[in-house]
Design a protein around this motif. Structure first.
Motif, PDB file in Angstrom:
ATOM      1  N   THR A 129      22.799  21.439 -20.502  1.00  0.00           N
ATOM      2  CA  THR A 129      22.000  22.361 -21.104  1.00  0.00           C
ATOM      3  C   THR A 129      22.281  21.896 -22.310  1.00  0.00           C
ATOM      4  N   ARG A 130      22.159  22.176 -23.871  1.00  0.00           N
ATOM      5  CA  ARG A 130      21.983  22.212 -24.358  1.00  0.00           C
ATOM      6  C   ARG A 130      24.019  22.999 -24.918  1.00  0.00           C
ATOM      7  N   GLY A 131      23.756  24.218 -24.116  1.00  0.00           N
ATOM      8  CA  GLY A 131      24.790  25.499 -24.159  1.00  0.00           C
ATOM      9  C   GLY A 131      26.285  24.532 -23.869  1.00  0.00           C
ATOM     10  N   ALA A 159      15.107  19.947 -13.891  1.00  0.00           N
ATOM     11  CA  ALA A 159      13.830  21.025 -13.897  1.00  0.00           C
ATOM     12  C   ALA A 159      14.224  22.026 -15.530  1.00  0.00           C
ATOM     13  N   THR A 160      13.769  21.013 -16.431  1.00  0.00           N
ATOM     14  CA  THR A 160      14.096  21.348 -17.566  1.00  0.00           C
ATOM     15  C   THR A 160      12.552  21.425 -18.453  1.00  0.00           C
ATOM     16  N   SER A 161      12.472  22.649 -19.318  1.00  0.00           N
ATOM     17  CA  SER A 161      10.978  23.132 -20.149  1.00  0.00           C
ATOM     18  C   SER A 161      11.280  23.581 -20.960  1.00  0.00           C
ATOM     19  N   GLN A 194       1.920  26.498  -9.171  1.00  0.00           N
ATOM     20  CA  GLN A 194       2.641  27.568  -9.670  1.00  0.00           C
ATOM     21  C   GLN A 194       4.019  28.738  -9.017  1.00  0.00           C
ATOM     22  N   PHE A 195       3.880  29.280  -9.505  1.00  0.00           N
ATOM     23  CA  PHE A 195       5.527  29.808  -8.619  1.00  0.00           C
ATOM     24  C   PHE A 195       5.171  31.435  -8.191  1.00  0.00           C
ATOM     25  N   HIS A 196       5.177  32.358  -6.970  1.00  0.00           N
ATOM     26  CA  HIS A 196       5.046  33.071  -6.943  1.00  0.00           C
ATOM     27  C   HIS A 196       4.676  34.234  -7.894  1.00  0.00           C
ATOM     28  N   GLY A 253      20.371  22.703 -16.149  1.00  0.00           N
ATOM     29  CA  GLY A 253      20.721  23.348 -14.962  1.00  0.00           C
ATOM     30  C   GLY A 253      21.094  25.048 -15.292  1.00  0.00           C
ATOM     31  N   THR A 254      20.524  25.539 -16.026  1.00  0.00           N
ATOM     32  CA  THR A 254      20.819  27.180 -16.714  1.00  0.00           C
ATOM     33  C   THR A 254      19.499  27.538 -16.198  1.00  0.00           C
ATOM     34  N   GLY A 255      18.106  27.046 -15.828  1.00  0.00           N
ATOM     35  CA  GLY A 255      16.961  27.770 -15.841  1.00  0.00           C
ATOM     36  C   GLY A 255      16.468  28.178 -14.841  1.00  0.00           C
ATOM     37  N   LEU A 256      15.373  29.139 -15.141  1.00  0.00           N
ATOM     38  CA  LEU A 256      14.760  29.610 -13.436  1.00  0.00           C
ATOM     39  C   LEU A 256      14.479  28.646 -12.567  1.00  0.00           C
ATOM     40  N   VAL A 257      14.142  27.753 -12.463  1.00  0.00           N
ATOM     41  CA  VAL A 257      14.640  26.691 -11.593  1.00  0.00           C
ATOM     42  C   VAL A 257      15.847  25.603 -11.525  1.00  0.00           C
ATOM     43  N   GLY A 258      16.143  25.449 -12.240  1.00  0.00           N
ATOM     44  CA  GLY A 258      17.689  24.703 -12.386  1.00  0.00           C
ATOM     45  C   GLY A 258      18.836  25.694 -12.182  1.00  0.00           C
ATOM     46  N   GLY A 307      -1.464  22.513 -22.816  1.00  0.00           N
ATOM     47  CA  GLY A 307      -1.232  21.931 -22.788  1.00  0.00           C
ATOM     48  C   GLY A 307       0.748  21.700 -22.030  1.00  0.00           C
ATOM     49  N   HIS A 308       0.743  22.350 -21.585  1.00  0.00           N
ATOM     50  CA  HIS A 308       2.254  22.168 -21.171  1.00  0.00           C
ATOM     51  C   HIS A 308       1.813  21.070 -19.945  1.00  0.00           C
ATOM     52  N   TYR A 309       0.605  20.493 -19.698  1.00  0.00           N
ATOM     53  CA  TYR A 309       0.497  19.742 -18.660  1.00  0.00           C
ATOM     54  C   TYR A 309       0.193  18.241 -19.987  1.00  0.00           C
ATOM     55  N   GLY A 317       2.110  17.413 -21.320  1.00  0.00           N
ATOM     56  CA  GLY A 317       4.045  17.365 -21.051  1.00  0.00           C
ATOM     57  C   GLY A 317       4.536  16.457 -20.098  1.00  0.00           C
ATOM     58  N   LYS A 318       4.028  17.410 -18.891  1.00  0.00           N
ATOM     59  CA  LYS A 318       4.412  17.250 -17.808  1.00  0.00           C
ATOM     60  C   LYS A 318       3.679  15.701 -17.327  1.00  0.00           C
ATOM     61  N   ARG A 319       2.057  15.552 -17.537  1.00  0.00           N
ATOM     62  CA  ARG A 319       1.591  14.226 -17.459  1.00  0.00           C
ATOM     63  C   ARG A 319       2.908  12.667 -18.148  1.00  0.00           C
TER      64      ARG A 319
HETATM   65  N1  LIG Z   1       6.232  28.627 -13.795  1.00  0.00           N
HETATM   66  C1  LIG Z   1       6.385  27.519 -12.484  1.00  0.00           C
HETATM   67  O1  LIG Z   1       5.023  28.308 -11.673  1.00  0.00           O
HETATM   68  C2  LIG Z   1       5.947  26.509 -12.006  1.00  0.00           C
HETATM   69  C3  LIG Z   1       5.780  25.303 -11.456  1.00  0.00           C
HETATM   70  C4  LIG Z   1       5.439  24.441 -11.219  1.00  0.00           C
HETATM   71  C5  LIG Z   1       6.188  23.262 -12.266  1.00  0.00           C
HETATM   72  N2  LIG Z   1       7.165  24.252 -12.806  1.00  0.00           N
HETATM   73  C6  LIG Z   1       8.483  23.620 -14.137  1.00  0.00           C
HETATM   74  O2  LIG Z   1       9.635  24.047 -13.449  1.00  0.00           O
HETATM   75  C7  LIG Z   1      10.402  23.376 -14.755  1.00  0.00           C
HETATM   76  C8  LIG Z   1      11.355  24.469 -15.137  1.00  0.00           C
HETATM   77  O3  LIG Z   1      10.841  25.764 -15.483  1.00  0.00           O
HETATM   78  P1  LIG Z   1      11.935  26.710 -15.736  1.00  0.00           P
HETATM   79  O4  LIG Z   1       9.932  28.073 -15.918  1.00  0.00           O
HETATM   80  O5  LIG Z   1      13.125  26.284 -14.521  1.00  0.00           O
HETATM   81  O6  LIG Z   1      13.118  26.560 -17.053  1.00  0.00           O
HETATM   82  P2  LIG Z   1      13.085  27.982 -18.256  1.00  0.00           P
HETATM   83  O7  LIG Z   1      13.770  28.331 -17.237  1.00  0.00           O
HETATM   84  O8  LIG Z   1      13.007  27.620 -19.398  1.00  0.00           O
HETATM   85  O9  LIG Z   1      14.402  26.899 -18.410  1.00  0.00           O
HETATM   86  C9  LIG Z   1      14.662  25.330 -19.213  1.00  0.00           C
HETATM   87  C10 LIG Z   1      15.551  24.735 -19.383  1.00  0.00           C
HETATM   88  O10 LIG Z   1      15.636  23.390 -19.977  1.00  0.00           O
HETATM   89  C11 LIG Z   1      16.909  23.170 -21.016  1.00  0.00           C
HETATM   90  N3  LIG Z   1      17.045  23.056 -22.641  1.00  0.00           N
HETATM   91  C12 LIG Z   1      15.434  22.883 -22.531  1.00  0.00           C
HETATM   92  N4  LIG Z   1      15.995  22.644 -23.812  1.00  0.00           N
HETATM   93  C13 LIG Z   1      17.185  21.525 -23.652  1.00  0.00           C
HETATM   94  C14 LIG Z   1      17.141  20.614 -24.723  1.00  0.00           C
HETATM   95  N5  LIG Z   1      16.833  20.600 -25.554  1.00  0.00           N
HETATM   96  N6  LIG Z   1      18.596  19.825 -24.351  1.00  0.00           N
HETATM   97  C15 LIG Z   1      18.845  20.122 -22.602  1.00  0.00           C
HETATM   98  N7  LIG Z   1      18.328  21.500 -21.887  1.00  0.00           N
HETATM   99  C16 LIG Z   1      17.310  21.992 -22.620  1.00  0.00           C
HETATM  100  C17 LIG Z   1      17.218  24.932 -21.158  1.00  0.00           C
HETATM  101  O11 LIG Z   1      18.420  25.265 -21.179  1.00  0.00           O
HETATM  102  P3  LIG Z   1      19.025  25.956 -22.963  1.00  0.00           P
HETATM  103  O12 LIG Z   1      17.975  25.790 -24.101  1.00  0.00           O
HETATM  104  O13 LIG Z   1      20.436  26.471 -23.143  1.00  0.00           O
HETATM  105  O14 LIG Z   1      19.283  23.964 -23.220  1.00  0.00           O
HETATM  106  C18 LIG Z   1      17.298  25.304 -19.818  1.00  0.00           C
HETATM  107  O15 LIG Z   1      18.191  25.457 -18.710  1.00  0.00           O
HETATM  108  C19 LIG Z   1       9.036  23.236 -16.112  1.00  0.00           C
HETATM  109  O16 LIG Z   1       9.559  21.595 -16.184  1.00  0.00           O
HETATM  110  C20 LIG Z   1       8.161  23.684 -14.903  1.00  0.00           C
HETATM  111  O17 LIG Z   1       7.122  22.343 -15.733  1.00  0.00           O
HETATM  112  C21 LIG Z   1       6.922  25.795 -13.545  1.00  0.00           C
END
Ligand SMILES: NC(=O)c1ccc[n+]([C@@H]2O[C@H](COP(=O)([O-])OP(=O)(O)OC[C@H]3O[C@@H](n4cnc5c(N)ncnc54)[C@H](OP(=O)(O)O)[C@@H]3O)[C@@H](O)[C@H]2O)c1
Length: 255
Positions: A31-33, A57-59, A134-136, A8-13, A108-110, A112-114
């Motif tokens: 999240t870990r925080g 929405a983790t990554s 993919q996002f813009h 929930g602190t990430g780009l999407v989350g 390799g990301h894919y 993990g997603k599968r």
């Molecule tokens: N980029 C694209 O174009 C695209 C397109 C389609 C789908 N996606 C999918 O969108 C998803 C989210 O991507 P994003 O870019 O928003 O990710 P991101 O910004 O990298 O954020 C990742 C989040 O996961 C949390 N996280 C990581 N390790 C963790 C752990 N061990 N325990 C708890 N929380 C953890 C992080 O918080 P902390 O580090 O604080 O723990 C952070 O909030 C991905 O799975 C990706 O496959 C991306």
């Protein structure tokens, strides 16, 4: 409604959590925080008390297949097990369009997603998997990762990028609806088919950076299928959000 946002602190989350709160719901950030490690499950049971739905929405940064499979399987497994124990009624997972059979090397990301999709659908809690293109801003991430000097080697890749805000809206809607089926899958994409290299050039220009974008052909079956457009919208995808240019103007306002 009380909705947990894994990542929930990430780009999407972060966008998802903001939307939930703006609509009057409670967003519990996992999240870990916030004291929750989703790879070990530590802190998760307490955080899920009273939660109705989870959005995953983790990554992770690594693109090594072994790392991504270990990470996404562990996260999805813990969310399913603790989610079932807490009486959660749906887990919504963000995934990526067209990834069946793709992976390895720079893709390799894919892998993990599968693994994430398979693990969540193997659990007890009903699931919704939202596969987005993919996002813009994806080409901008590529610039950040790959262009250390004036050159960006960019895979020859047709894309159909989507506005991340529209994806966040879809995730929230899936979390709030009452699940009628055990498993729901949905594909979403943006309106335009483009080349990744062209988007990278446009983002570099908008950032005021001189960058020579060099399209490259990567070896292997995954790269070949990506060149053929497998990551663009499949026929039944819902087209959502605005165009790349609309996003670019919003993200990099002139003046
Ligand atoms: N980029 C694209 O174009 C695209 C397109 C389609 C789908 N996606 C999918 O969108 C998803 C989210 O991507 P994003 O870019 O928003 O990710 P991101 O910004 O990298 O954020 C990742 C989040 O996961 C949390 N996280 C990581 N390790 C963790 C752990 N061990 N325990 C708890 N929380 C953890 C992080 O918080 P902390 O580090 O604080 O723990 C952070 O909030 C991905 O799975 C990706 O496959 C991306």
């Amino acid at each position: 409604m009380r909705v947990a946002v894994a990542g929930g602190t990430g780009l999407v989350g972060a966008k998802v959590a903001d939307r939930l709160r703006a609509q009057g719901h409670e967003a519990v950030v996992l999240t870990r925080g916030e004291g929750v490690d989703l790879t070990t499950g530590s802190g998760l049971a307490a955080a899920l008390a009273g939660v109705d739905a989870i959005i995953d929405a983790t990554s992770l940064e690594s693109t090594k297949p072994a790392d991504t499979v270990a990470f996404f399987s562990a996260v999805a497994g813990h969310l399913q097990r603790e989610g079932a124990a807490a009486g959660v009624r749906r887990i919504v997972t963000l995934s990526i369009v067209g990834i069946d059979g793709l992976g390895g090397g720079p893709f390799g990301h894919y892998d993990g997603k599968r693994a994430q999709e398979e693990t969540t659908e193997a659990g007890e809690v009903p699931t919704a998997i939202l596969r987005a293109t993919q996002f813009h801003g994806f080409a901008g991430q590529l610039i950040d990762w790959m262009a250390k000097g004036p050159l960006l080697p960019c895979p020859t890749q047709p894309v159909q990028t989507v506005d991340v805000d529209a994806v966040a809206d879809e995730l929230v809607a899936l979390a709030l609806e009452s699940p009628a089926d055990q498993h729901v899958r949905k594909d979403v994409a943006g309106p335009d088919k483009r080349l990744l290299a062209d988007l990278a050039r446009a983002i570099a220009t908008a950032r005021g950076r001189r960058l020579w974008v060099l399209p490259v052909w990567l070896p292997g079956d995954t790269a070949r299928r990506v060149r053929q457009g497998i990551l663009q919208a499949p026929p039944a995808a819902k087209i959502i959000g605005g165009t790349f240019e609309e996003w670019l103007a919003r993200e990099y306002p002139v003046g």
